[in-house]
Design an enzyme around this catalytic site. Structure first.
Site, PDB file in Angstrom:
ATOM      1  N   GLY A  97      -6.000  -9.365  -0.682  1.00 11.35           N
ATOM      2  CA  GLY A  97      -5.503  -9.668   0.660  1.00 11.35           C
ATOM      3  C   GLY A  97      -4.363 -10.672   0.704  1.00 11.35           C
ATOM      4  O   GLY A  97      -4.161 -11.344   1.724  1.00 11.35           O
ATOM      5  N   LEU A 126      -6.093   8.362   2.369  1.00  6.41           N
ATOM      6  CA  LEU A 126      -6.539   8.879   3.673  1.00  6.41           C
ATOM      7  C   LEU A 126      -6.222  10.372   3.793  1.00  6.41           C
ATOM      8  O   LEU A 126      -5.168  10.825   3.335  1.00  6.41           O
ATOM      9  CB  LEU A 126      -5.858   8.099   4.800  1.00  6.41           C
ATOM     10  CG  LEU A 126      -6.244   6.611   4.855  1.00  6.41           C
ATOM     11  CD1 LEU A 126      -5.281   5.821   5.735  1.00  6.41           C
ATOM     12  CD2 LEU A 126      -7.685   6.437   5.347  1.00  6.41           C
ATOM     13  N   ASN A 168      -1.260  -9.971   0.920  1.00  5.07           N
ATOM     14  CA  ASN A 168      -0.331  -9.520   1.966  1.00  5.07           C
ATOM     15  C   ASN A 168      -0.861  -9.855   3.355  1.00  5.07           C
ATOM     16  O   ASN A 168      -0.095 -10.253   4.232  1.00  5.07           O
ATOM     17  CB  ASN A 168      -0.049  -8.014   1.834  1.00  5.07           C
ATOM     18  CG  ASN A 168       0.982  -7.731   0.768  1.00  5.07           C
ATOM     19  OD1 ASN A 168       2.168  -7.962   0.960  1.00  5.07           O
ATOM     20  ND2 ASN A 168       0.522  -7.278  -0.397  1.00  5.07           N
ATOM     21  N   MET A 189      -7.158   0.863  -0.964  1.00  7.17           N
ATOM     22  CA  MET A 189      -7.096   1.685  -2.168  1.00  7.17           C
ATOM     23  C   MET A 189      -7.718   3.078  -2.034  1.00  7.17           C
ATOM     24  O   MET A 189      -7.954   3.741  -3.035  1.00  7.17           O
ATOM     25  CB  MET A 189      -7.743   0.938  -3.351  1.00  7.17           C
ATOM     26  CG  MET A 189      -7.039  -0.366  -3.700  1.00  7.17           C
ATOM     27  SD  MET A 189      -5.260  -0.167  -4.009  1.00  7.17           S
ATOM     28  CE  MET A 189      -5.302   0.603  -5.629  1.00  7.17           C
ATOM     29  N   HIS A 220       3.968  -0.346  -0.808  1.00  5.55           N
ATOM     30  CA  HIS A 220       3.697   0.250  -2.124  1.00  5.55           C
ATOM     31  C   HIS A 220       4.579  -0.440  -3.168  1.00  5.55           C
ATOM     32  O   HIS A 220       5.794  -0.560  -2.973  1.00  5.55           O
ATOM     33  CB  HIS A 220       4.000   1.751  -2.086  1.00  5.55           C
ATOM     34  CG  HIS A 220       3.771   2.414  -3.405  1.00  5.55           C
ATOM     35  ND1 HIS A 220       2.516   2.729  -3.869  1.00  5.55           N
ATOM     36  CD2 HIS A 220       4.639   2.780  -4.389  1.00  5.55           C
ATOM     37  CE1 HIS A 220       2.616   3.280  -5.071  1.00  5.55           C
ATOM     38  NE2 HIS A 220       3.894   3.320  -5.407  1.00  5.55           N
ATOM     39  N   ASN A 247       2.425   1.357   5.234  1.00  2.60           N
ATOM     40  CA  ASN A 247       1.855   0.930   3.953  1.00  2.60           C
ATOM     41  C   ASN A 247       2.917   0.175   3.175  1.00  2.60           C
ATOM     42  O   ASN A 247       4.111   0.372   3.384  1.00  2.60           O
ATOM     43  CB  ASN A 247       1.424   2.181   3.169  1.00  2.60           C
ATOM     44  CG  ASN A 247       0.774   1.838   1.835  1.00  2.60           C
ATOM     45  OD1 ASN A 247      -0.022   0.896   1.747  1.00  2.60           O
ATOM     46  ND2 ASN A 247       1.102   2.588   0.794  1.00  2.60           N
TER      47      ASN A 247
END
Ligand code: GRF
Length: 221
Positions: free
Chosen positions: A20, A101, A22, A98, A117, A115
Site C-alpha cells: 500500500g 478482474l 501508493n 493483484m 503498472h 491502474n
C-alpha cells in the site's frame, strides 16, 4: 496544485493486495491539501495486507474480501461490486491489486477504473517487469497509469514516466526507483482527474478536452 474548496471532491475506492505504498502517497497528497479527493473506501483481497493497516491508521473505511472464501471468481466479484456500488464512487483506483478482474466486472465499471503498472506499457504487461527490463538490457524502465479495460494492462495510457536503468541496478534497486516515481505519478494523475483536466468518455482519455496520444499525457516527473 490549488483546490477549489467549493468543488465536490472526487470520490474514490482504492483496491490493493499488499504494502500500500501508493495508497500512502495518495493519502499524503490529500493531507497536504494538494488533492481534492475523498477516499471513501480501501479494499484488500488479503487479510494481512499492510495497506489495510495504513488505511486504519488514517481513519479510512476499509474492508477485506478474501478471494478464497468464495467458490468462484464470479461470486467474489459479485461481493466486491455490491460493496463498491454501496458507495457513490467516481473512480476505482487499483494500487497493487493483484487479482485480474473479469471482463464482466470491468464492463460494469467501464471508464471508472484506473491502474498503475510498473513498466513503460505496452512493454512488459503482467508480472516480473523489473527482471524483464534488466534481462532485455533496456536503457529505461518506468511506470504507467492507465485506464483498465478487459485486456490485462492493455487499456489506454493516461500518463507514464521513464526511469533510467543504470549499470549497477538490480531488481531491488530498480523497484525502489520506479516506486519512488509511482508515488508522484499517481497523485499527479489523480489531481488532474479531480480538477477536471482529465475526462474519460467511451474508454477514450481526454486532457484539457483533447484526446490523449497513445503514450499518454506528458509529465515533468
Ligand atoms: C506497484 O509497484 C504498482 O505498480 C503495482 O503493484 C505495486 C504496488 O505497490 N501494480 P504498493 O502496494 O502500492 O506498495
Amino acid at each position: 496544485m490549488s483546490i477549489d474548496s467549493n468543488k465536490k471532491p472526487l470520490c474514490v475506492a482504492v483496491l490493493l493486495s499488499g504494502n500500500g505504498s501508493n495508497l500512502q502517497a495518495i493519502i499524503d497528497a490529500i493531507s497536504h491539501d494538494r488533492l481534492n479527493i475523498s477516499i471513501e473506501l480501501v479494499v484488500s483481497n488479503k487479510l494481512d495486507s499492510y495497506g489495510i493497516e495504513r488505511a486504519k491508521r488514517h481513519g479510512l473505511n476499509s474492508k477485506v474480501i478474501e478471494r478464497q472464501l468464495f467458490s468462484s471468481k464470479q461470486d467474489f466479484e459479485q461481493s466486491l461490486s455490491q460493496l463498491l456500488n454501496s458507495y457513490d464512487l467516481d473512480l476505482i483506483v487499483l494500487a497493487g491489486f493483484m487479482l485480474v478482474l473479469s471482463k464482466e466486472f470491468v464492463t460494469a465499471f467501464s471508464g471508472k477504473i484506473i491502474n498503475i503498472h510498473p513498466s513503460l506499457l505496452p512493454k512488459y504487461k503482467g508480472l516480473d517487469t523489473y527482471q524483464k527490463a534488466l534481462s532485455a538490457g533496456d536503457e529505461y524502465h518506468g511506470t504507467t497509469v492507465h485506464l483498465v479495460t478487459e485486456e490485462l494492462d492493455g487499456g489506454p495510457i493516461i500518463s507514464q514516466t521513464k526511469v533510467l536503468i543504470e549499470p549497477h541496478d538490480t531488481v531491488q534497486s530498480l523497484t525502489q526507483k520506479t516506486q519512488n516515481i509511482e508515488h508522484k505519478l499517481y497523485p499527479l494523475v489523480l489531481g488532474w482527474l479531480a480538477n477536471g483536466r482529465i475526462s474519460i468518455n467511451n474508454n477514450t482519455v481526454f486532457f484539457d478536452n483533447k484526446p490523449v496520444s497513445q503514450t499518454g499525457i506528458p509529465n515533468e516527473l
